[in-house]
Scaffold this motif. Structure first.
Motif, PDB file in Angstrom:
ATOM      1  N   GLY A 116      82.436  41.122   6.934  1.00 33.63           N
ATOM      2  CA  GLY A 116      81.726  42.325   7.391  1.00 33.63           C
ATOM      3  C   GLY A 116      82.052  43.584   6.620  1.00 33.63           C
ATOM      4  N   VAL A 117      82.609  43.437   5.428  1.00 39.77           N
ATOM      5  CA  VAL A 117      83.020  44.619   4.653  1.00 39.77           C
ATOM      6  C   VAL A 117      81.814  45.399   4.144  1.00 39.77           C
ATOM      7  N   ARG A 118      80.786  44.691   3.762  1.00 39.75           N
ATOM      8  CA  ARG A 118      79.611  45.353   3.176  1.00 39.75           C
ATOM      9  C   ARG A 118      78.393  44.449   3.390  1.00 39.75           C
ATOM     10  N   GLY A 119      77.264  44.939   2.897  1.00 43.51           N
ATOM     11  CA  GLY A 119      76.052  44.118   2.894  1.00 43.51           C
ATOM     12  C   GLY A 119      75.597  43.713   4.286  1.00 43.51           C
ATOM     13  N   ILE A 120      75.127  42.488   4.377  1.00 48.18           N
ATOM     14  CA  ILE A 120      74.505  41.986   5.605  1.00 48.18           C
ATOM     15  C   ILE A 120      75.503  41.947   6.771  1.00 48.18           C
ATOM     16  N   GLY A 121      76.720  41.495   6.498  1.00 51.42           N
ATOM     17  CA  GLY A 121      77.731  41.408   7.562  1.00 51.42           C
ATOM     18  C   GLY A 121      78.039  42.773   8.158  1.00 51.42           C
ATOM     19  N   ASN A 135      78.769  33.807  11.635  1.00 53.00           N
ATOM     20  CA  ASN A 135      79.293  33.183  10.419  1.00 53.00           C
ATOM     21  C   ASN A 135      78.446  33.670   9.248  1.00 53.00           C
ATOM     22  N   ASN A 136      78.937  34.746   8.618  1.00 50.77           N
ATOM     23  CA  ASN A 136      78.142  35.423   7.586  1.00 50.77           C
ATOM     24  C   ASN A 136      78.604  35.092   6.168  1.00 50.77           C
ATOM     25  N   VAL A 137      79.868  34.695   6.028  1.00 50.22           N
ATOM     26  CA  VAL A 137      80.389  34.462   4.679  1.00 50.22           C
ATOM     27  C   VAL A 137      79.630  33.325   3.993  1.00 50.22           C
ATOM     28  N   GLU A 171      74.055  24.386   0.359  1.00 48.83           N
ATOM     29  CA  GLU A 171      74.919  25.141   1.287  1.00 48.83           C
ATOM     30  C   GLU A 171      74.098  25.676   2.456  1.00 48.83           C
ATOM     31  N   LYS A 172      72.972  26.306   2.136  1.00 45.18           N
ATOM     32  CA  LYS A 172      72.205  26.964   3.197  1.00 45.18           C
ATOM     33  C   LYS A 172      71.398  25.944   4.024  1.00 45.18           C
ATOM     34  N   GLY A 173      70.901  24.910   3.367  1.00 45.23           N
ATOM     35  CA  GLY A 173      70.220  23.844   4.118  1.00 45.23           C
ATOM     36  C   GLY A 173      71.202  23.170   5.061  1.00 45.23           C
ATOM     37  N   PHE A 226      64.905  38.145   0.548  1.00 45.04           N
ATOM     38  CA  PHE A 226      65.558  38.925  -0.518  1.00 45.04           C
ATOM     39  C   PHE A 226      66.072  40.252   0.041  1.00 45.04           C
ATOM     40  N   PHE A 227      67.406  40.422   0.035  1.00 43.96           N
ATOM     41  CA  PHE A 227      67.995  41.650   0.575  1.00 43.96           C
ATOM     42  C   PHE A 227      68.813  42.376  -0.490  1.00 43.96           C
ATOM     43  N   ALA A 228      68.692  43.681  -0.457  1.00 42.55           N
ATOM     44  CA  ALA A 228      69.363  44.523  -1.462  1.00 42.55           C
ATOM     45  C   ALA A 228      70.826  44.699  -1.099  1.00 42.55           C
ATOM     46  N   THR A 229      71.658  43.780  -1.587  1.00 42.58           N
ATOM     47  CA  THR A 229      73.105  43.889  -1.359  1.00 42.58           C
ATOM     48  C   THR A 229      73.817  43.777  -2.707  1.00 42.58           C
ATOM     49  N   GLU A 230      75.115  44.068  -2.669  1.00 40.05           N
ATOM     50  CA  GLU A 230      75.908  43.997  -3.905  1.00 40.05           C
ATOM     51  C   GLU A 230      75.840  42.626  -4.556  1.00 40.05           C
ATOM     52  N   ALA A 231      75.724  41.606  -3.719  1.00 44.53           N
ATOM     53  CA  ALA A 231      75.687  40.248  -4.252  1.00 44.53           C
ATOM     54  C   ALA A 231      74.465  40.034  -5.143  1.00 44.53           C
ATOM     55  N   ASN A 232      73.420  40.825  -4.924  1.00 43.60           N
ATOM     56  CA  ASN A 232      72.211  40.714  -5.737  1.00 43.60           C
ATOM     57  C   ASN A 232      72.115  41.838  -6.765  1.00 43.60           C
ATOM     58  N   ALA A 233      73.248  42.478  -7.033  1.00 43.71           N
ATOM     59  CA  ALA A 233      73.239  43.657  -7.920  1.00 43.71           C
ATOM     60  C   ALA A 233      72.535  43.364  -9.247  1.00 43.71           C
ATOM     61  N   GLY A 291      87.378  40.512   6.073  1.00 41.39           N
ATOM     62  CA  GLY A 291      87.174  40.589   4.629  1.00 41.39           C
ATOM     63  C   GLY A 291      88.469  40.153   3.979  1.00 41.39           C
ATOM     64  N   ARG A 292      88.420  39.903   2.682  1.00 42.65           N
ATOM     65  CA  ARG A 292      89.622  39.362   2.059  1.00 42.65           C
ATOM     66  C   ARG A 292      90.696  40.404   1.768  1.00 42.65           C
ATOM     67  N   GLU A 293      90.262  41.652   1.588  1.00 46.38           N
ATOM     68  CA  GLU A 293      91.257  42.686   1.234  1.00 46.38           C
ATOM     69  C   GLU A 293      91.416  43.682   2.371  1.00 46.38           C
ATOM     70  N   GLY A 329      73.392  24.141  -5.610  1.00 48.15           N
ATOM     71  CA  GLY A 329      74.542  24.362  -4.731  1.00 48.15           C
ATOM     72  C   GLY A 329      74.191  25.255  -3.554  1.00 48.15           C
ATOM     73  N   TYR A 330      73.557  26.381  -3.841  1.00 46.80           N
ATOM     74  CA  TYR A 330      73.232  27.342  -2.773  1.00 46.80           C
ATOM     75  C   TYR A 330      72.209  26.737  -1.812  1.00 46.80           C
ATOM     76  N   THR A 331      71.237  26.014  -2.359  1.00 45.87           N
ATOM     77  CA  THR A 331      70.218  25.392  -1.503  1.00 45.87           C
ATOM     78  C   THR A 331      70.867  24.370  -0.570  1.00 45.87           C
ATOM     79  N   LEU A 378      91.322  38.596   6.258  1.00 50.48           N
ATOM     80  CA  LEU A 378      91.403  37.151   6.439  1.00 50.48           C
ATOM     81  C   LEU A 378      90.437  36.483   5.481  1.00 50.48           C
ATOM     82  N   ASP A 379      90.964  35.538   4.722  1.00 50.15           N
ATOM     83  CA  ASP A 379      90.081  34.749   3.863  1.00 50.15           C
ATOM     84  C   ASP A 379      89.574  33.579   4.702  1.00 50.15           C
ATOM     85  N   MET A 380      88.266  33.574   4.970  1.00 50.71           N
ATOM     86  CA  MET A 380      87.712  32.587   5.895  1.00 50.71           C
ATOM     87  C   MET A 380      87.786  31.163   5.351  1.00 50.71           C
ATOM     88  N   THR A 381      88.134  30.996   4.089  1.00 47.83           N
ATOM     89  CA  THR A 381      88.265  29.646   3.530  1.00 47.83           C
ATOM     90  C   THR A 381      89.711  29.135   3.627  1.00 47.83           C
TER      91      THR A 381
HETATM   92  N1  LIG Z   1      71.556  39.296   0.106  1.00 49.66           N
HETATM   93  C1  LIG Z   1      70.589  38.415   0.267  1.00 49.66           C
HETATM   94  O1  LIG Z   1      69.474  38.584  -0.249  1.00 49.66           O
HETATM   95  C2  LIG Z   1      70.806  37.186   1.097  1.00 49.66           C
HETATM   96  C3  LIG Z   1      69.709  36.347   1.319  1.00 49.66           C
HETATM   97  C4  LIG Z   1      69.893  35.207   2.087  1.00 49.66           C
HETATM   98  C5  LIG Z   1      71.127  34.922   2.623  1.00 49.66           C
HETATM   99  N2  LIG Z   1      72.173  35.740   2.373  1.00 49.66           N
HETATM  100  C6  LIG Z   1      73.472  35.377   2.949  1.00 49.66           C
HETATM  101  O2  LIG Z   1      73.972  36.448   3.724  1.00 49.66           O
HETATM  102  C7  LIG Z   1      75.406  36.446   3.706  1.00 49.66           C
HETATM  103  C8  LIG Z   1      75.903  37.803   3.263  1.00 49.66           C
HETATM  104  O3  LIG Z   1      75.356  38.111   2.000  1.00 49.66           O
HETATM  105  P1  LIG Z   1      75.516  39.526   1.306  1.00 49.66           P
HETATM  106  O4  LIG Z   1      74.415  39.609   0.319  1.00 49.66           O
HETATM  107  O5  LIG Z   1      75.698  40.583   2.324  1.00 49.66           O
HETATM  108  O6  LIG Z   1      76.887  39.278   0.506  1.00 49.66           O
HETATM  109  P2  LIG Z   1      77.925  40.298  -0.121  1.00 49.66           P
HETATM  110  O7  LIG Z   1      77.282  41.626  -0.356  1.00 49.66           O
HETATM  111  O8  LIG Z   1      78.531  39.572  -1.254  1.00 49.66           O
HETATM  112  O9  LIG Z   1      79.002  40.445   1.050  1.00 49.66           O
HETATM  113  C9  LIG Z   1      79.807  39.367   1.364  1.00 49.66           C
HETATM  114  C10 LIG Z   1      80.810  39.801   2.420  1.00 49.66           C
HETATM  115  O10 LIG Z   1      81.662  38.706   2.700  1.00 49.66           O
HETATM  116  C11 LIG Z   1      83.033  39.070   2.465  1.00 49.66           C
HETATM  117  N3  LIG Z   1      83.679  37.858   2.003  1.00 49.66           N
HETATM  118  C12 LIG Z   1      83.374  37.120   0.907  1.00 49.66           C
HETATM  119  N4  LIG Z   1      84.158  36.043   0.863  1.00 49.66           N
HETATM  120  C13 LIG Z   1      84.947  36.081   1.961  1.00 49.66           C
HETATM  121  C14 LIG Z   1      85.958  35.213   2.468  1.00 49.66           C
HETATM  122  N5  LIG Z   1      86.321  34.083   1.837  1.00 49.66           N
HETATM  123  N6  LIG Z   1      86.575  35.570   3.624  1.00 49.66           N
HETATM  124  C15 LIG Z   1      86.220  36.697   4.259  1.00 49.66           C
HETATM  125  N7  LIG Z   1      85.271  37.536   3.823  1.00 49.66           N
HETATM  126  C16 LIG Z   1      84.657  37.229   2.680  1.00 49.66           C
HETATM  127  C17 LIG Z   1      82.944  40.208   1.463  1.00 49.66           C
HETATM  128  O11 LIG Z   1      84.054  41.048   1.506  1.00 49.66           O
HETATM  129  P3  LIG Z   1      85.301  40.845   0.493  1.00 49.66           P
HETATM  130  O12 LIG Z   1      84.709  40.534  -0.854  1.00 49.66           O
HETATM  131  O13 LIG Z   1      86.006  42.155   0.551  1.00 49.66           O
HETATM  132  O14 LIG Z   1      86.103  39.716   1.029  1.00 49.66           O
HETATM  133  C18 LIG Z   1      81.707  40.923   1.992  1.00 49.66           C
HETATM  134  O15 LIG Z   1      82.004  41.667   3.130  1.00 49.66           O
HETATM  135  C19 LIG Z   1      75.791  35.293   2.769  1.00 49.66           C
HETATM  136  O16 LIG Z   1      76.037  34.143   3.523  1.00 49.66           O
HETATM  137  C20 LIG Z   1      74.545  35.099   1.924  1.00 49.66           C
HETATM  138  O17 LIG Z   1      74.443  33.811   1.393  1.00 49.66           O
HETATM  139  C21 LIG Z   1      72.048  36.867   1.625  1.00 49.66           C
END
Ligand SMILES: NC(=O)c1ccc[n+]([C@@H]2O[C@H](COP(=O)([O-])OP(=O)(O)OC[C@H]3O[C@@H](n4cnc5c(N)ncnc54)[C@H](OP(=O)(O)O)[C@@H]3O)[C@@H](O)[C@H]2O)c1
Length: 274
Positions: free
Chosen positions: A40-45, A112-114, A181-183, A210-217, A63-65, A177-179, A88-91
């Motif tokens: 829940g540090v950023r993005g969707i969570g 469960n967002n990670v 994982e999500k399926g 498609f969501f505008a988050t850091e992961a899609n930077a 979040g991990r840090e 891999g992602y397909t 907490l590292d969820m893995t």
């Molecule tokens: N963005 C999209 O378009 C999109 C579309 C479909 C589905 N999703 C799914 O939505 C979820 C969130 O995506 P997002 O785009 O918001 O991702 P993101 O911007 O990369 O954010 C991921 C979050 O998870 C935390 N995190 C990552 N690994 C972790 C771990 N092992 N333990 C605990 N926290 C962890 C990160 O914080 P730290 O790095 O500080 O740990 C961060 O808060 C994912 O499951 C993704 O597959 C996203």
């Protein structure tokens, strides 16, 4: 025999076999519920955490840090929301289990967002990297749900929300891999929904488009990706992470008391377009 009376008696019989609690006047109200949002540090969570807290829940984010997760929780507290953080590292099986035994037991809502991306095609994605995706996404969710399930069952009330993706039922070429994982997350959602339904626990999923988050930077400024979105997404734009909060509040709340095993797609029409 008075037919009205008979109907009322029948309704009483039906209703007493249904919900555990009297529904609140606002069925979306989450007051008194404890929620845990993984990642829940950023993005969707983060936006889901904000939405759940705004609906009245007290929310814990992970979040991990420590520094970053604490800062995100503090920013939400500055908005008047009840949000705490845990590093907490969820893995990490041992760390998650130890933390849960100590502090995590009282959870009514689990998100469960990670998840993890590795956009390599089959020839380039080695089996170890494939396994890592499944471990990161599916196994971490499975572990967490398994830990919260006994407490939810004892209270006969719990809501689990798994964050999947449109890239579960739909396949982007070169992204096995992602397909998977999500399926897999959607399949897990269905399986645990039917397993836990008699215990008063609902398990649903949200599938974002498609969501505008850091992961899609990398993609946000990519002309080709943006042209694709304009062409294929009926609303012709990226989603903002805050646009997922309503779906999470709904699925977490008593407004969704008869809904389980479902994946709610939030994709601006992408997956229904011909
Ligand atoms: N963005 C999209 O378009 C999109 C579309 C479909 C589905 N999703 C799914 O939505 C979820 C969130 O995506 P997002 O785009 O918001 O991702 P993101 O911007 O990369 O954010 C991921 C979050 O998870 C935390 N995190 C990552 N690994 C972790 C771990 N092992 N333990 C605990 N926290 C962890 C990160 O914080 P730290 O790095 O500080 O740990 C961060 O808060 C994912 O499951 C993704 O597959 C996203």
């Amino acid at each position: 025999m008075d037919p009205g009376n008979t109907f009322q008696q029948a309704m009483v019989r039906i209703n007493t076999g249904g919900m555990n609690d009297k529904p609140p006047s606002n069925p979306f109200d989450l007051s008194g519920r404890h929620a845990f949002v993984t990642g829940g540090v950023r993005g969707i969570g983060l936006e889901i955490a904000r939405g759940l807290a705004a609906a009245g829940a007290s929310v814990l984010i992970s979040g991990r840090e420590k520094g970053t997760v604490d800062a995100s929780a503090a920013a939400l507290r500055d908005e008047g929301l009840a949000v705490e953080a845990v590093a907490l590292d969820m893995t990490d099986d041992q760390a998650v289990t130890d933390w849960f035994e100590g502090y995590g037991q009282d959870i009514h809502i689990l998100v469960n967002n990670v998840g993890m991306r590795d956009r390599r095609g089959t020839p380039d994605l080695p089996p170890e990297a494939f396994s890592r995706l499944l471990d990161f996404g599916i196994t971490s969710a499975y572990r967490m749900t398994r830990l919260v399930q006994p407490g939810m069952a004892a209270r006969k009330n719990g809501a689990v929300i798994n964050i999947t993706s449109v890239a579960g039922p739909l396949a982007r070429p070169g992204d096995p891999g992602y397909t998977a994982e999500k399926g897999g997350m959607s399949a897990l959602t269905r399986s645990q929904a039917v397993e836990f339904a008699p215990m008063g626990i609902r398990v649903n999923a949200i599938a974002p488009g498609f969501f505008a988050t850091e992961a899609n930077a990398e993609w946000l400024d990519d002309a080709e990706v943006n042209a694709f979105i304009e062409r294929r997404v009926p609303m012709q734009r990226w989603g903002q992470p805050s646009e997922l909060a309503g779906a999470a509040v709904f699925l977490a709340s008593d407004a969704a008391s008869y809904i389980t095993g479902q994946t709610l797609t939030v994709d601006a029409g992408l997956s229904v377009r011909m």
